[in-house]
Design an enzyme around this catalytic site. Sequence first.
Site, PDB file in Angstrom:
ATOM      1  N   GLY A  45       0.848  -1.188   0.000  1.00  0.00           N
ATOM      2  CA  GLY A  45       0.000   0.000   0.000  1.00  0.00           C
ATOM      3  C   GLY A  45       0.875   1.225   0.000  1.00  0.00           C
ATOM      4  O   GLY A  45       2.055   1.155   0.359  1.00  0.00           O
ATOM      5  N   GLN A  50       3.212   9.880   1.670  1.00  0.00           N
ATOM      6  CA  GLN A  50       4.504   9.204   1.533  1.00  0.00           C
ATOM      7  C   GLN A  50       5.249   9.599   0.265  1.00  0.00           C
ATOM      8  O   GLN A  50       6.429   9.300   0.118  1.00  0.00           O
ATOM      9  CB  GLN A  50       4.323   7.680   1.551  1.00  0.00           C
ATOM     10  CG  GLN A  50       3.825   7.151   2.892  1.00  0.00           C
ATOM     11  CD  GLN A  50       3.692   5.653   2.846  1.00  0.00           C
ATOM     12  OE1 GLN A  50       2.687   5.121   2.377  1.00  0.00           O
ATOM     13  NE2 GLN A  50       4.711   4.947   3.321  1.00  0.00           N
ATOM     14  N   CYS A  98       6.788  -0.504   6.912  1.00  0.00           N
ATOM     15  CA  CYS A  98       6.349   0.691   6.196  1.00  0.00           C
ATOM     16  C   CYS A  98       7.482   1.189   5.301  1.00  0.00           C
ATOM     17  O   CYS A  98       8.637   1.236   5.742  1.00  0.00           O
ATOM     18  CB  CYS A  98       5.974   1.773   7.210  1.00  0.00           C
ATOM     19  SG  CYS A  98       5.396   3.304   6.470  1.00  0.00           S
ATOM     20  N   LEU A  99       7.143   1.562   4.070  1.00  0.00           N
ATOM     21  CA  LEU A  99       8.184   2.045   3.148  1.00  0.00           C
ATOM     22  C   LEU A  99       8.865   3.303   3.678  1.00  0.00           C
ATOM     23  O   LEU A  99      10.018   3.572   3.344  1.00  0.00           O
ATOM     24  CB  LEU A  99       7.574   2.342   1.766  1.00  0.00           C
ATOM     25  CG  LEU A  99       7.056   1.130   0.994  1.00  0.00           C
ATOM     26  CD1 LEU A  99       6.338   1.592  -0.269  1.00  0.00           C
ATOM     27  CD2 LEU A  99       8.188   0.173   0.644  1.00  0.00           C
ATOM     28  N   HIS A 140      -3.515   0.776   8.280  1.00  0.00           N
ATOM     29  CA  HIS A 140      -2.123   1.265   8.211  1.00  0.00           C
ATOM     30  C   HIS A 140      -2.018   2.449   7.238  1.00  0.00           C
ATOM     31  O   HIS A 140      -1.471   3.495   7.580  1.00  0.00           O
ATOM     32  CB  HIS A 140      -1.188   0.124   7.778  1.00  0.00           C
ATOM     33  CG  HIS A 140       0.240   0.564   7.610  1.00  0.00           C
ATOM     34  ND1 HIS A 140       1.262   0.146   8.421  1.00  0.00           N
ATOM     35  CD2 HIS A 140       0.806   1.422   6.726  1.00  0.00           C
ATOM     36  CE1 HIS A 140       2.398   0.733   8.050  1.00  0.00           C
ATOM     37  NE2 HIS A 140       2.150   1.505   7.008  1.00  0.00           N
ATOM     38  N   GLU A 141      -2.574   2.274   6.039  1.00  0.00           N
ATOM     39  CA  GLU A 141      -2.484   3.356   5.038  1.00  0.00           C
ATOM     40  C   GLU A 141      -3.300   4.572   5.478  1.00  0.00           C
ATOM     41  O   GLU A 141      -2.874   5.711   5.313  1.00  0.00           O
ATOM     42  CB  GLU A 141      -2.970   2.860   3.674  1.00  0.00           C
ATOM     43  CG  GLU A 141      -2.143   1.717   3.089  1.00  0.00           C
ATOM     44  CD  GLU A 141      -0.657   1.978   3.114  1.00  0.00           C
ATOM     45  OE1 GLU A 141      -0.237   3.135   2.930  1.00  0.00           O
ATOM     46  OE2 GLU A 141       0.109   1.029   3.340  1.00  0.00           O
ATOM     47  N   HIS A 144      -1.670   7.052   7.724  1.00  0.00           N
ATOM     48  CA  HIS A 144      -0.781   8.036   7.078  1.00  0.00           C
ATOM     49  C   HIS A 144      -1.537   9.338   6.771  1.00  0.00           C
ATOM     50  O   HIS A 144      -0.942  10.409   6.786  1.00  0.00           O
ATOM     51  CB  HIS A 144      -0.209   7.482   5.767  1.00  0.00           C
ATOM     52  CG  HIS A 144       0.948   6.546   5.965  1.00  0.00           C
ATOM     53  ND1 HIS A 144       2.145   6.944   6.497  1.00  0.00           N
ATOM     54  CD2 HIS A 144       1.091   5.229   5.683  1.00  0.00           C
ATOM     55  CE1 HIS A 144       2.984   5.906   6.540  1.00  0.00           C
ATOM     56  NE2 HIS A 144       2.360   4.848   6.054  1.00  0.00           N
TER      57      HIS A 144
HETATM   58 ZN   LIG Z   1       3.237   2.998   5.905  1.00  0.00          ZN
END
Ligand SMILES: [Zn+2]
Length: 190
Positions: A45, A50, A98-99, A140-141, A144
């Site tokens: 995701g 991000q 997480c990226l 999670h997304e 953000h």
């Molecule tokens: Zn993340």
Amino acid sequence: MTYPIVIYGHLILRKVAEDIDNNYPGLQQLISDLFETMYWSDGLGLAAPQIGKSIRIFVIDGAPLAEDEPSLKDFKKVFINAHITERCGDLKPMSEGCLSIPNIREEVNRESHIRIEYYDENWVHHNEVFDGYKARIIQHEYDHLDGILFTDKVNPLKKRLLKSKLTAISKGKFEADYKTILPGQKVKSS
Ligand SMILES: [Zn+2]
């Protein structure tokens, strides 16, 4: 095109993102860039903050997990102006990454069921309930968009142990196979 990923410590990851209009310039391109950037960096995701855009959009494709989680096979979705309106069910722990926080994985507790309102890529409104793995990835997304990171949600002891690792990441001491933007660096505006 692919965007660099904004890294832990950058202020844009802490802002509450804003809703957009359906005439947001370049929306379809942005959606395809989000997917392209997500695939290129091996994420499940990716949320707009991000890539340096403080707007309420995230994309998900659960296909890489389909072997273990068959329900994720066709779970490819775009969430625009997403708002979670209900969370319920047991809090369940699961390991997340997480990226924006490379090479860290920690267990996070999340509710098992959510209701979320959003628009899809065709600007069709949805009001849907998700559970299990889908609810986990969405939450999670979604976090953000509210300036929340999964490391905020680990238990206090783990949080203390993580502190120096997170500081190192924010200073660029990590390995990632994708382009990144460190705290203090400017995000691309368009
Ligand atoms: Zn993340």
